[in-house]
Design a protein around this motif. Structure first.
Motif, PDB file in Angstrom:
ATOM      1  N   CYS A  40       2.247  -8.858 -20.458  1.00 59.48           N
ATOM      2  CA  CYS A  40       2.399  -8.929 -21.916  1.00 59.48           C
ATOM      3  C   CYS A  40       2.215  -7.532 -22.500  1.00 59.48           C
ATOM      4  O   CYS A  40       1.339  -6.764 -22.056  1.00 59.48           O
ATOM      5  CB  CYS A  40       1.375  -9.884 -22.529  1.00 59.48           C
ATOM      6  SG  CYS A  40       1.509 -11.582 -21.920  1.00 59.48           S
ATOM      7  N   ASN A  53      11.366 -15.581 -21.673  1.00 58.26           N
ATOM      8  CA  ASN A  53      12.462 -16.261 -22.381  1.00 58.26           C
ATOM      9  C   ASN A  53      12.733 -17.653 -21.815  1.00 58.26           C
ATOM     10  O   ASN A  53      13.875 -18.088 -21.720  1.00 58.26           O
ATOM     11  CB  ASN A  53      13.751 -15.434 -22.330  1.00 58.26           C
ATOM     12  CG  ASN A  53      13.825 -14.420 -23.475  1.00 58.26           C
ATOM     13  OD1 ASN A  53      13.030 -14.472 -24.413  1.00 58.26           O
ATOM     14  ND2 ASN A  53      14.767 -13.507 -23.391  1.00 58.26           N
ATOM     15  N   CYS A  57       5.766 -20.199 -25.054  1.00 58.60           N
ATOM     16  CA  CYS A  57       5.009 -18.992 -25.421  1.00 58.60           C
ATOM     17  C   CYS A  57       3.786 -18.833 -24.527  1.00 58.60           C
ATOM     18  O   CYS A  57       2.861 -19.657 -24.556  1.00 58.60           O
ATOM     19  CB  CYS A  57       4.573 -19.072 -26.885  1.00 58.60           C
ATOM     20  SG  CYS A  57       3.903 -17.525 -27.516  1.00 58.60           S
ATOM     21  N   GLY A  62       3.561 -12.724 -28.298  1.00 60.49           N
ATOM     22  CA  GLY A  62       4.923 -13.252 -28.322  1.00 60.49           C
ATOM     23  C   GLY A  62       5.923 -12.419 -27.565  1.00 60.49           C
ATOM     24  O   GLY A  62       7.133 -12.669 -27.645  1.00 60.49           O
ATOM     25  N   SER A  63       5.450 -11.436 -26.782  1.00 56.65           N
ATOM     26  CA  SER A  63       6.375 -10.520 -26.116  1.00 56.65           C
ATOM     27  C   SER A  63       7.124 -11.165 -24.963  1.00 56.65           C
ATOM     28  O   SER A  63       8.138 -10.634 -24.510  1.00 56.65           O
ATOM     29  CB  SER A  63       5.616  -9.288 -25.609  1.00 56.65           C
ATOM     30  OG  SER A  63       4.565  -9.662 -24.722  1.00 56.65           O
ATOM     31  N   GLU A  65       8.686 -14.010 -25.159  1.00 54.32           N
ATOM     32  CA  GLU A  65       9.769 -14.827 -25.694  1.00 54.32           C
ATOM     33  C   GLU A  65      10.537 -14.082 -26.791  1.00 54.32           C
ATOM     34  O   GLU A  65      10.653 -14.532 -27.930  1.00 54.32           O
ATOM     35  CB  GLU A  65       9.212 -16.143 -26.250  1.00 54.32           C
ATOM     36  CG  GLU A  65       8.537 -17.024 -25.232  1.00 54.32           C
ATOM     37  CD  GLU A  65       9.511 -17.490 -24.159  1.00 54.32           C
ATOM     38  OE1 GLU A  65      10.663 -17.837 -24.523  1.00 54.32           O
ATOM     39  OE2 GLU A  65       9.137 -17.503 -22.973  1.00 54.32           O
ATOM     40  N   PRO A  66      11.091 -12.896 -26.484  1.00 48.84           N
ATOM     41  CA  PRO A  66      11.818 -12.148 -27.506  1.00 48.84           C
ATOM     42  C   PRO A  66      13.139 -12.791 -27.902  1.00 48.84           C
ATOM     43  O   PRO A  66      13.643 -12.544 -28.990  1.00 48.84           O
ATOM     44  CB  PRO A  66      12.068 -10.793 -26.838  1.00 48.84           C
ATOM     45  CG  PRO A  66      12.138 -11.104 -25.386  1.00 48.84           C
ATOM     46  CD  PRO A  66      11.138 -12.200 -25.168  1.00 48.84           C
ATOM     47  N   CYS A  71       7.471 -18.450 -29.780  1.00 51.07           N
ATOM     48  CA  CYS A  71       6.219 -17.804 -30.226  1.00 51.07           C
ATOM     49  C   CYS A  71       6.223 -17.566 -31.740  1.00 51.07           C
ATOM     50  O   CYS A  71       7.186 -17.003 -32.286  1.00 51.07           O
ATOM     51  CB  CYS A  71       6.024 -16.475 -29.515  1.00 51.07           C
ATOM     52  SG  CYS A  71       5.816 -16.622 -27.727  1.00 51.07           S
ATOM     53  N   GLY A  74       6.549 -13.866 -32.658  1.00 47.98           N
ATOM     54  CA  GLY A  74       7.621 -13.143 -31.991  1.00 47.98           C
ATOM     55  C   GLY A  74       8.642 -12.541 -32.957  1.00 47.98           C
ATOM     56  O   GLY A  74       8.766 -12.951 -34.119  1.00 47.98           O
ATOM     57  N   ARG A  75       9.384 -11.542 -32.433  1.00 52.65           N
ATOM     58  CA  ARG A  75      10.445 -10.900 -33.203  1.00 52.65           C
ATOM     59  C   ARG A  75      11.709 -10.847 -32.366  1.00 52.65           C
ATOM     60  O   ARG A  75      11.668 -10.609 -31.155  1.00 52.65           O
ATOM     61  CB  ARG A  75      10.060  -9.474 -33.614  1.00 52.65           C
ATOM     62  CG  ARG A  75       8.894  -9.385 -34.568  1.00 52.65           C
ATOM     63  CD  ARG A  75       8.770  -7.963 -35.119  1.00 52.65           C
ATOM     64  NE  ARG A  75       8.724  -6.962 -34.055  1.00 52.65           N
ATOM     65  CZ  ARG A  75       8.901  -5.653 -34.262  1.00 52.65           C
ATOM     66  NH1 ARG A  75       9.145  -5.216 -35.493  1.00 52.65           N
ATOM     67  NH2 ARG A  75       8.843  -4.811 -33.246  1.00 52.65           N
ATOM     68  N   SER A  90      11.222 -14.496 -34.908  1.00 53.19           N
ATOM     69  CA  SER A  90      11.817 -15.293 -33.827  1.00 53.19           C
ATOM     70  C   SER A  90      11.976 -16.759 -34.214  1.00 53.19           C
ATOM     71  O   SER A  90      12.748 -17.489 -33.575  1.00 53.19           O
ATOM     72  CB  SER A  90      10.960 -15.172 -32.562  1.00 53.19           C
ATOM     73  OG  SER A  90       9.657 -15.663 -32.806  1.00 53.19           O
TER      74      SER A  90
END
Length: 428
Positions: A40, A53, A57, A62-63, A65-66, A71, A74-75, A90
């Motif tokens: 992470c 992905n 999550c 949240g890294s 599940e980009p 998450c 997430g972004r 996200s």
């Protein structure tokens, strides 16, 4: 057969790879290289790379599940080739709404999004090109205004020196006229004293004449007629001559204002001289006062900060108007701001205060303060933001809070060369 198996494997690998790196900017791809495990980005947890992905999550940041909405923190990165890339939360991924112009956020949605990045990019480039042309023209006009400002500054300085010389000359004239006025008043006073001294010997005679006049003036109208004389005096008739009305009519000169003394030619001359000198002195005093007022006003104007090259000097003495609904707003730079209703009621929104822009662009904002009191307390103030343009005009007026006004004022002198370097987006 073997060829088809290899092709299918490559396609599957490409699909898996694209799934795993979806929603990642090029600067973050180094964190998502294919390996057995994934750390992470906040360093809080290590997970198998297959869980990246996978729509679940695992990382607190949240890294992992980009490219999904799993998450909450997430972004998702919109590449938006041909336009401006940007991030979206996200949670908007595959939500049925097209957020990325390249449609990458709805890759597994029932909605079919169109890629509009090229059209948006064209509009953006046209806008930037227009801004660049405006900036170029604005900078050209600014240079002209700087040159005019330098000349105007020199003219104002020369005008100030000329006024100061005129004030010095008037000061000398003022002292001379004051001396002459004093002499004229002294001569008048001396003449009056001399006449009063000579008048003492005539007082007894005048008293007798006055008594006789009052005796003859029966009706007390200040004059003596023929009938009044006939009533009081025994006339010696002359056969050839009869007393006329004009001869009989005598005015009481001694009872008139000023008496005989006011008729003295010496006193009249002294009085006229004193009046002339008083009039001349008043004219010189008024001229001296006017010149000093002009000096003070010019010194006040020259004391204002008009920019490093006096580029804002041309705004002094100018006023710009803008009508917003039923109000007419007037901005007079370095002087005041006002608001006038359709009924004709005018309200002060502030008087010139100071420049209030940030250190890197100090001349980008003006503040006008101490306007008319607001009914809720305090006085009205106006903040004017200067923007780059090819014209000098008041463009926008708002009242974001009660009795606090903002204005957008466009002028070439607000154009900054640094904007030209930042105007084009590297993403386009």
């Amino acid at each position: 057969m073997r060829f088809h198996v290899i092709a299918a494997a490559l396609l599957w690998a490409a699909f898996v790879e694209s799934r795993k790196i979806r929603g990642i900017s090029s600067s973050y791809k180094r964190f998502y290289r294919e390996r057995k495990s994934f750390l992470c980005i906040d360093g809080s947890k290590m997970i198998p790379f297959e869980q990246v992905n996978d729509d679940y999550c695992d990382c607190a940041d949240g890294s992992d599940e980009p490219g999904t909405s799993a998450c909450p923190r997430g972004r998702f990165y919109c590449t938006n080739l041909g336009f401006r890339p940007h991030y979206i939360p996200s949670s908007r991924v595959n939500d049925g709404i097209c957020d990325c112009c390249d449609a990458s956020d709805e890759y597994n949605s029932h909605v079919r999004c169109q890629n509009t990045c090229w059209n948006l990019g064209q509009k953006e480039r046209a806008y930037v090109e227009g801004q660049m042309k405006t900036l170029d023209e604005g900078l050209r006009l600014k240079q002209q205004l700087i040159e005019e400002g330098v000349l105007l500054w020199r003219e104002k300085q020369a005008q100030l020196r000329e006024l100061q010389r005129a004030a010095e000359d008037l000061q000398i004239k003022l002292e001379e006229h004051r001396r002459r006025k004093h002499e004229a008043d002294r001569l008048k006073e001396q003449t009056l004293k001399a006449l009063k001294a000579g008048d003492k010997g005539l007082r007894h005679q005048n008293s007798t004449v006055s008594h006789l006049f009052q005796l003859l003036d029966s009706n007390k109208d200040g004059s003596i007629s023929v009938d009044e004389i006939k009533a009081k005096v025994v006339l010696v008739h002359d056969e050839k001559r009869v007393l006329s009305e004009d001869e009989a009519l005598i005015k009481d000169a001694h009872s008139a204002p000023g008496g005989l003394m006011s008729e003295d030619p010496h006193l009249k001359a002294a009085d006229r001289a004193a009046e002339w000198e008083a009039t001349d002195l008043k004219k010189v005093e008024e001229a001296y006062e006017t010149v000093n007022m002009e000096i003070s006003d010019l010194q006040r104007k020259l004391g204002i900060d008009y920019g490093t090259d006096w580029e804002y000097l041309f705004l002094n003495g100018q006023c710009y108007k803008l009508k917003v609904y039923e109000y007419m707003y007037t901005l007079c730079p370095f002087n005041m701001v006002s608001q006038k209703s359709s009924a004709g009621v005018e309200v002060s929104l502030g008087k010139w205060g100071m420049w209030a822009g940030p250190p890197k662009n100090h001349y980008s904002q003006m503040v006008y303060e101490n306007g008319e009191p607001c009914w809720q307390g305090g006085s009205r103030t106006t903040t004017v933001t200067l923007t780059c343009g090819t014209e000098t005009a008041l463009r926008l007026v708002k009242e974001p809070s009660k009795c606090q006004y903002t204005m957008d004022f466009e002028t070439p002198v607000a154009c900054q060369p640094v904007l030209k370097q930042r105007g084009v987006h590297s993403e386009l």
